[in-house]
Design a protein around this motif. Structure first.
Motif, short mmCIF file in Angstrom:
data_model
loop_
_atom_site.label_atom_id
_atom_site.label_comp_id
_atom_site.label_asym_id
_atom_site.label_seq_id
_atom_site.Cartn_x
_atom_site.Cartn_y
_atom_site.Cartn_z
N THR A 1 0.84 -1.28 -0.02
CA THR A 1 0.05 0.23 -0.15
C THR A 1 0.82 1.33 -0.11
N ILE A 2 0.26 2.16 -0.39
CA ILE A 2 1.17 3.72 -0.54
C ILE A 2 1.62 4.07 0.82
N TYR A 3 0.73 3.69 1.81
CA TYR A 3 0.95 4.11 3.38
C TYR A 3 1.59 3.18 4.21
N ALA A 4 1.89 1.85 3.53
CA ALA A 4 2.83 0.92 4.38
C ALA A 4 3.89 1.45 5.02
N SER A 5 3.95 1.21 6.47
CA SER A 5 5.42 1.97 7.10
C SER A 5 5.85 1.12 8.15
N LYS A 6 5.10 -0.02 8.52
CA LYS A 6 5.40 -0.72 9.58
C LYS A 6 5.91 -2.19 9.24
N GLU A 7 7.17 -2.55 8.97
CA GLU A 7 7.54 -3.96 8.36
C GLU A 7 7.05 -5.17 9.33
N GLY A 8 6.69 -6.12 8.73
CA GLY A 8 6.40 -7.49 9.52
C GLY A 8 5.16 -8.39 8.94
N ALA A 9 4.63 -7.76 7.78
CA ALA A 9 3.65 -8.65 7.12
C ALA A 9 4.23 -9.52 6.16
N VAL A 10 3.68 -10.70 6.03
CA VAL A 10 4.08 -11.57 4.86
C VAL A 10 2.95 -11.63 3.71
N ALA A 11 2.02 -10.88 3.87
CA ALA A 11 0.83 -10.86 2.91
C ALA A 11 0.40 -9.35 3.01
N ALA A 12 -0.10 -8.73 1.76
CA ALA A 12 -0.54 -7.49 2.02
C ALA A 12 -1.98 -7.28 2.37
N PRO A 13 -2.25 -6.27 3.02
CA PRO A 13 -3.82 -5.96 3.25
C PRO A 13 -4.22 -5.42 1.98
N THR A 14 -4.73 -6.13 1.15
CA THR A 14 -5.07 -5.85 -0.34
C THR A 14 -6.10 -4.97 -0.60
#
Length: 361
Positions: free
Chosen positions: A181-194
């Motif tokens: 996402t364009i607002y992704a900022s906190k590393e840790g997901a292994v799948a996108a909040p699509t």
């Protein structure tokens, strides 16, 4: 409930392998009026919302958690999904039967062979349900850099990409940008909040002009979100836990908005699940910083949300069950039949929908 109630037939050609450009040109199935189905585009979203609405978005950032490795000549495909700590990760591994405890695997990419690789991991434990626990053979502070070098975006299995070094298609698709996402900022997901993949600066600007407020929560989405349900009844399914965070400030903003009668709109099933995990039975949201394995099926009464923005989900999946809980199973079956007839694009890189929540406390 019987899992087969949530099945439907989807033509293979409707599964999106890459996103539309620009992102906001994707289609939006409007179910905000519970008696209508309207075809729109995502750029129309500001016209559907009103001043005072709160959009709750998940600001997690996807890490390149898919890795390719060898043990001798045996190839394995690793998808990290849950950390025990910085260097010990539970993973799902294709060809895991080729591995045993204490084996060392060496990772490779298009440019570095397994034989020349200095990036490796040791098999600590194998579990029939939880997969394989790997311990990376590097320093804590070096793992992120190694993942950037050797890792690929952990796309779901229905989006096909070739292995590195096999006439690789990875370089043809900019998944490291598209699957974020364009607002992704906190590393840790292994799948996108699509559901958030459709937002663009233009849409966000129009929402601000409209008086819609965007707030952020964090749920580090796990690869378990892609796992099929293997039981016949929903009651027998085990959800994988995911770590979530809601700050006091965000909880206060949402609670104050609810007290004023403003609508709370979850952007994606991840934001929704986190909100419902952190709310009490009176519909008050509390700060949150722990794991949740909440599993929402029809019959659930929602405590926080008025609407949900979400993509189209796999048949017999926990996410299709969740949206059926939000809007009603009959409503969603009708909506999906309409979307298929109108050739909407499905799943992670596909089109979007906006649903009115009809099952609230």
């Amino acid at each position: 409930m019987k899992v087969e109630l949530f099945d439907y037939e989807l033509p293979r050609e409707l599964i999106a392998s890459q996103p539309i450009s620009p992102r906001h040109a994707s289609r939006l199935l409007d179910l905000s009026d519970e008696n209508k189905i309207t075809d729109r585009h995502f750029c129309d979203l500001p016209d559907l919302l009103k001043e005072g609405d709160i959009l709750v978005c998940n600001d997690t950032k996807v890490i390149p958690a898919r890795l390719y490795a060898k043990r001798g000549e045996a190839k394995v495909e690793v998808t990290l999904y849950h950390p025990e700590d910085m260097l010990n990760w539970w993973s799902f591994i294709k060809n895991a039967k080729r591995l045993k405890e204490n084996d060392t695997i060496y990772f490779y990419n298009d440019n570095i062979s397994a034989q020349d690789s200095k990036f490796s991991a040791t098999v600590i434990k194998k579990d029939s349900e939880d997969g394989v626990l790997l311990q990376f053979n590097c320093k804590d502070e070096d793992l992120s850099e190694y993942l950037q070098i050797f890792g690929y975006m952990p796309l779901p299995p229905y989006i096909k990409r070739e292995r590195p070094g096999e006439d690789s298609l990875w370089h043809k698709f900019d998944d490291k940008e598209n699957y974020q996402t364009i607002y992704a900022s906190k590393e840790g997901a292994v799948a996108a909040p699509t559901a958030g993949l459709h937002f663009t600066p233009e849409v966000v600007s129009k929402l601000k002009e409209k008086g819609v407020r965007q707030v952020f929560v964090t749920l580090h989405v796990g690869a378990g979100t892609f796992l099929p349900i293997k039981t016949d009844n929903t009651e027998d399914h085990k959800m994988h836990a995911e770590y979530g965070i809601i700050s006091q400030e965000t909880a206060d903003i949402i609670n104050q908005a609810k007290q004023k009668g403003n609508r709370i709109i979850a952007v994606g099933t991840t934001s929704l699940r986190l909100l419902e995990s952190a709310a009490d039975e009176k519909g008050v949201l509390h700060p949150f910083a722990k794991e949740t394995d909440i599993f929402i099926t029809p019959g659930y009464k929602f405590k926080m949300i008025d609407m949900l923005i979400t993509n189209f989900h796999l048949p017999k999946s926990t996410l299709f069950m969740l949206v059926s809980a939000v809007a009603g199973l009959d409503r969603m079956q009708t909506a999906y039949a309409h979307a298929i007839k109108q050739k909407y694009r499905f799943y992670s890189y596909g089109d979007s929908s906006i649903l009115k929540c009809v099952n609230k406390i």
